[in-house]
Design an enzyme around this catalytic site. Structure first.
Site, short mmCIF file in Angstrom:
data_model
loop_
_atom_site.label_atom_id
_atom_site.label_comp_id
_atom_site.label_asym_id
_atom_site.label_seq_id
_atom_site.Cartn_x
_atom_site.Cartn_y
_atom_site.Cartn_z
N HIS A 97 34.22 -12.98 -30.20
CA HIS A 97 34.85 -13.24 -31.50
C HIS A 97 35.13 -11.94 -32.24
CE1 HIS A 97 31.01 -12.60 -33.74
NE2 HIS A 97 30.44 -13.15 -32.68
N ASP A 99 35.78 -12.00 -35.58
CA ASP A 99 35.32 -12.11 -36.97
C ASP A 99 33.90 -11.58 -37.09
OD1 ASP A 99 34.51 -14.37 -35.42
OD2 ASP A 99 34.11 -15.53 -37.24
N ASP A 130 27.56 -7.14 -33.29
CA ASP A 130 28.01 -8.54 -33.25
C ASP A 130 29.44 -8.65 -33.75
OD1 ASP A 130 28.09 -11.27 -33.12
OD2 ASP A 130 26.68 -11.63 -34.73
N GLU A 164 33.92 -17.73 -35.24
CA GLU A 164 32.62 -17.99 -34.62
C GLU A 164 31.53 -17.95 -35.68
OE1 GLU A 164 28.85 -17.57 -32.44
OE2 GLU A 164 29.65 -16.25 -33.98
N GLU A 165 31.68 -17.04 -36.62
CA GLU A 165 30.64 -16.83 -37.64
C GLU A 165 30.75 -17.84 -38.78
OE1 GLU A 165 28.27 -15.06 -37.02
OE2 GLU A 165 28.79 -13.25 -35.92
N GLU A 193 28.11 -11.66 -26.44
CA GLU A 193 27.23 -11.64 -27.63
C GLU A 193 26.03 -10.73 -27.37
OE1 GLU A 193 27.49 -12.95 -30.57
OE2 GLU A 193 28.84 -14.67 -30.46
N HIS A 383 23.99 -8.94 -38.27
CA HIS A 383 24.12 -9.60 -39.59
C HIS A 383 23.41 -8.81 -40.70
CE1 HIS A 383 25.31 -13.84 -37.92
NE2 HIS A 383 25.71 -12.87 -37.14
ZN ZN Z 1 28.38 -13.05 -32.58
#
Ligand code: ZN
Length: 411
Positions: A97, A99, A130, A164-165, A193, A383
């Site tokens: 992903h 995003d 990520d 995805e997030e 990932e 994150h």
């Molecule tokens: Zn991810």
């Protein structure tokens, strides 16, 4: 370091995998693609893939943003990319992903989150782990592999989403539906990932538990506690069933998964007054379930327990179910073997299989019958503020991915 040190396109072929991956990572991380935005990251990938004879297809799902007051932000239009080189089986697909999650307070970052920076052996910035370096690594792996083996077996594909997030409703799940509708199958799927924990390649995820949530509402009849025969107490009606839920063994798990667990997370009922039997009570619960049980079986068993206990009461119940993901498991096989071999050769370590952690888009791909494994950089800072990844690891990851392509697509 500024990216001009590494992005000289003319010197592109002579660069090491680390330089190649770093340059592409920086290009992607500069784009503030906070979910569900893509900010042209996918266009950057298409520019790299087209010269390699990838057939690149954008797939848009969801509603175009409107000014309508009731526009559902969760259903904003999402850009997805399906790129494929070759038409034959097996199809080795890299999934990821573009995003990223929001930065939080930018003042708390050591560097501006969308100005990727190389410092102290790390690449810093939102998406460093990520998972923009993962995307860069598999793109570089595909480039290097195709240049060496233009007539490889099967096909190489990429499934890239920018949802995805967030709610994950207009991303991978819809692309997979579109592929299924035209009978296009993924054989092996490598999700990039960040799976690694202490060192690159120490953990690969070969499955995930399923997640099934429910909101149970029990309705009786409000009344005075002194006149219970004129009321129907929903809490009393509910308790025997709840007690049975907590005692039930839903399954015993297996070699890869712990036993399925049901957890009750909220109970709300009552008016606040001590002399009123309430009309309703609400219970929120969640199953984390193994591959020994299906969503359907869990729902059926839940209803069976409730129906049995509610048979001799006037209260009624209703459940609002929400499935977040089916469990999946890719047992030992060609894809897991390819991961093990590639990781051992590039890093020298023996990897470990794991099904722990949260969900990923692998949950949407596995039900099609594809073997699915997650393998990527360390997840220590995902994150978080000051997200970063070891520079050494991103070049090695590109080499691992390339080595896997050799295992899967060469005789
Ligand atoms: Zn991810």
């Amino acid at each position: 370091m500024s990216s001009s040190d590494t992005t000289g396109q003319s010197g592109h072929l002579q660069q090491t995998p680390q330089q190649q991956t770093l340059a592409l990572s920086i290009d992607l991380m500069r784009r503030d693609s906070v979910t569900p935005e893509d900010k042209h990251c996918q266009d950057v990938l298409v520019e790299r893939l087209k010269p390699l004879d990838f057939n690149c297809e954008f797939m848009y799902f969801g509603d175009k943003e409107t000014t309508a007051p009731n526009f559902d932000k969760n259903n904003a239009e999402v850009k997805n990319l399906w790129a494929r080189r070759g038409t034959a089986d097996p199809v080795v697909c890299f999934a990821g992903h573009t995003d990223v999650v929001p930065t939080g307070n930018v003042d708390n970052w050591k560097i501006p989150p969308f100005e990727p920076t190389v410092k102290d052996g790390f690449l810093w910035g939102r998406g460093a782990a990520d998972m923009k370096t993962g995307i860069a690594a598999f793109t570089v792996a595909a480039e290097n592999f195709v240049k060496k083996h233009p007539n490889h077996n099967g096909s190489i594909a990429m499934l890239i989403t920018s949802d995805e997030e967030g709610p994950s409703i207009n991303g991978t799940v819809k692309v997979v539906e579109a592929l299924e509708a035209r009978n296009e199958k993924i054989t092996y799927c490598l999700v990039g990932e960040p799976s690694s924990t202490d060192t690159l390649g120490d953990i690969i995820k070969n499955g995930r538990r399923g997640s099934l949530g429910g909101i149970l509402t029990v309705t009786g009849k409000q009344g005075h506690v002194a006149y219970p025969h004129l009321a129907v107490n929903p809490i009393h009606a509910l308790l025997p069933a709840l007690a049975e839920f907590t005692r039930t063994q839903w399954d015993n798990g297996n070699d890869f998964f712990p036993a399925t667990s049901m957890q009750i997370s909220n109970i709300n009922g009552g008016t606040g007054a001590n002399n009123v039997i309430p009309e309703t009570v609400e219970v929120v619960f969640n199953f984390r379930f193994s591959t020994e049980t299906t969503e359907k079986e869990l729902r059926a068993k839940t209803h069976e327990i409730l129906d049995r206990h509610f048979a001799d009461t006037e209260a009624t119940y209703d459940i609002d179910w929400k499935l977040s993901g089916h469990p999946f498991l890719t047992a030992e096989g060609k894809l897991v073997d390819a991961c093990k071999v590639a990781i051992k050769e590039v890093t020298g370590i023996d990897t470990t299989l794991s099904t722990s952690g949260g969900t990923s888009d692998g949950r949407f791909i596995a039900p099609t019958g594809a073997q699915v494994v997650e393998l990527g950089v360390r997840n220590a800072t995902i994150h978080q503020v000051d997200e970063r990844v070891e520079i050494d690891d991103i070049g090695k990851l590109a080499q691992i991915y390339e080595r896997m392509l050799e295992e899967l697509l060469l005789d």
